[in-house]
Write a protein that holds these residues in place. Structure first.
Motif, short mmCIF file in Angstrom:
data_model
loop_
_atom_site.label_atom_id
_atom_site.label_comp_id
_atom_site.label_asym_id
_atom_site.label_seq_id
_atom_site.Cartn_x
_atom_site.Cartn_y
_atom_site.Cartn_z
N UNK A 116 -70.04 44.96 5.48
CA UNK A 116 -70.07 43.61 4.95
C UNK A 116 -68.71 42.94 5.05
N UNK A 117 -67.65 43.73 4.91
CA UNK A 117 -66.31 43.16 5.06
C UNK A 117 -66.11 42.64 6.49
N UNK A 121 -65.58 38.79 7.51
CA UNK A 121 -64.37 38.42 8.24
C UNK A 121 -64.72 37.57 9.47
N UNK A 122 -65.80 37.95 10.16
CA UNK A 122 -66.21 37.21 11.36
C UNK A 122 -66.70 35.80 10.98
N UNK A 123 -67.54 35.71 9.97
CA UNK A 123 -68.07 34.40 9.57
C UNK A 123 -66.97 33.50 9.02
N UNK A 128 -63.36 28.85 10.04
CA UNK A 128 -62.00 28.31 10.12
C UNK A 128 -61.74 27.63 11.48
N UNK A 129 -62.27 28.23 12.59
CA UNK A 129 -62.10 27.63 13.91
C UNK A 129 -62.84 26.30 14.00
N UNK A 154 -72.55 33.09 2.20
CA UNK A 154 -73.61 34.11 2.08
C UNK A 154 -73.05 35.50 2.37
N UNK A 155 -72.22 35.61 3.41
CA UNK A 155 -71.62 36.90 3.76
C UNK A 155 -70.67 37.37 2.65
#
Length: 366
Positions: A116-117, A121-123, A128-129, A154-155
């Motif tokens: 989940x971390x 981190x990806x989401x 941010x991009x 949600x993540x």
């Protein structure tokens, strides 16, 4: 000559017969006179007195603190650090348990947290991009930016849930070590190495350990309803135990329940008993002596003056030289004296030793 002798004998016999008849009649008349007279009965004048007594009741000595320790999770006994009679301090390790499936659950929870971390981190990076790109007008639509933010939130929620699950499994694993909740003595041990223990099933039939604080005891006594008003917090009582009959112990009333037990109709009171030498043991039966002071003057009579019949308790009052039955109720009592309540007044004459043959209206000469 014979005729004269016969006549003399006949006269003598007649004289004796008349004497006997007269004597019997005279005796009967005396008996009638005595029967008509009222019997002389011992009486006394009723007066009020103060009666101080002692109430003797059985009490029970119990540990000030006592707890049965059970296993929170299904497991097996790995190590035992104490045994019966072991003196332990608060927080001391008593035993360790082994539950292999908990280790697997902990590893799985830890893996879910890491997964989940990574997702979060990806989401977060994606959002941010998009956010930086959206600063150039016309490059990123508002809808795409909102969806990226929702995905990131949600993540994050999923990550927090995974961390909570990991913490829960870790907390359950803490139950595999059992520690003393307070200082005391192990009074019972019901398991051996390798035994199965758990919150349900055969492993929960008996507690693993019983821990007692034996250096501080409490003495519990149930006081009958009639005596509840005589005791208050701080009053001193004395007690003895069968194993030390010649030794008298003292204690002060510490706690009163303030209500009557519906089954016994008695109030439970407790006294704290210091027991640093451990001469007294939890579970002992104590003979408690409670002083009952006289707080008012009441009618006190000798127990012999109380007439106990199948109809109730009575005293015989002498009124106009006749017996009058007065129903009474008993209060406190000593070896030979008793407190009575009824339709009585100070100065009334009561029969000292009444019997059931003395009936209502019987003539009595005090």
């Amino acid at each position: 000559m014979n005729t004269k002798l016969f006549s003399t004998g006949l006269l003598s016999a007649g004289f004796l017969l008349l004497t006997a008849i007269y004597g019997c009649g005279h005796a009967e008349s005396k008996g009638e006179v005595k029967k008509e007279q009222a019997p002389v009965i011992a009486t006394f004048d009723l007066k009020k007195e103060k009666l101080s007594t002692k109430l003797s009741l059985p009490g029970e000595l119990i540990a000030l603190q006592q707890v049965d320790l059970y296993a929170k999770v299904s497991s097996f006994v790995r190590t035992l650090k104490v045994d019966i009679g072991s003196e332990v301090s608060k927080g001391q390790l008593l035993m360790t348990l082994d539950a292999p499936e908990l280790n697997s659950q902990l590893s799985a929870s830890q893996s879910r947290v890491k997964a989940q971390e990574a997702i979060y981190t990806a989401s977060k990076a994606n959002y941010n991009r998009l956010y930086e790109t959206s600063k150039t007008p016309g490059t990123i639509s508002t809808n795409d930016l909102d969806q990226a933010m929702a995905k990131k939130n949600a993540d994050l929620a999923q990550l927090e849930a995974a961390k909570a699950a990991y913490k829960e499994v870790g907390s359950v694993q803490d139950y595999l070590t059992i520690r003393a909740p307070f200082s005391g003595i192990i009074s019972a041990r019901n398991v051996n190495l390798g035994a199965y223990v758990g919150p349900s099933g055969k492993g929960s039939d008996l507690p693993i350990f019983t821990l007692q604080d034996q250096k501080n005891l409490r003495l519990a006594v149930s006081i009958p309803e009639i005596y509840t008003g005589y005791l208050k917090a701080g009053d001193e009582i004395s007690f003895t135990v069968k194993s030390l009959p010649s030794q008298i112990f003292k204690a002060k009333v510490k706690r009163l329940s303030g209500a009557l037990d519906l089954r016994l109709r008695a109030e439970r009171i407790e006294m704290d008993v210091p027991n640093a030498s451990k001469i007294l043991l939890p579970g002992m039966v104590a003979e408690v002596s409670i002083p009952i002071p006289a707080n008012a003057s009441t009618f006190i009579i000798n127990k012999k003056a109380l007439l106990d019949t199948s109809e109730g308790l009575f005293v015989l009052k002498v009124q106009n030289n006749k017996a009058v039955k007065v129903e009474v109720k008993k209060g406190r009592e000593t070896d030979d004296r008793v407190e009575v309540f009824g339709d009585l007044a100070e100065g009334d004459k009561l029969v000292a030793e009444p019997t059931e043959e003395m009936h209502e209206g019987m003539a009595i000469k005090p």
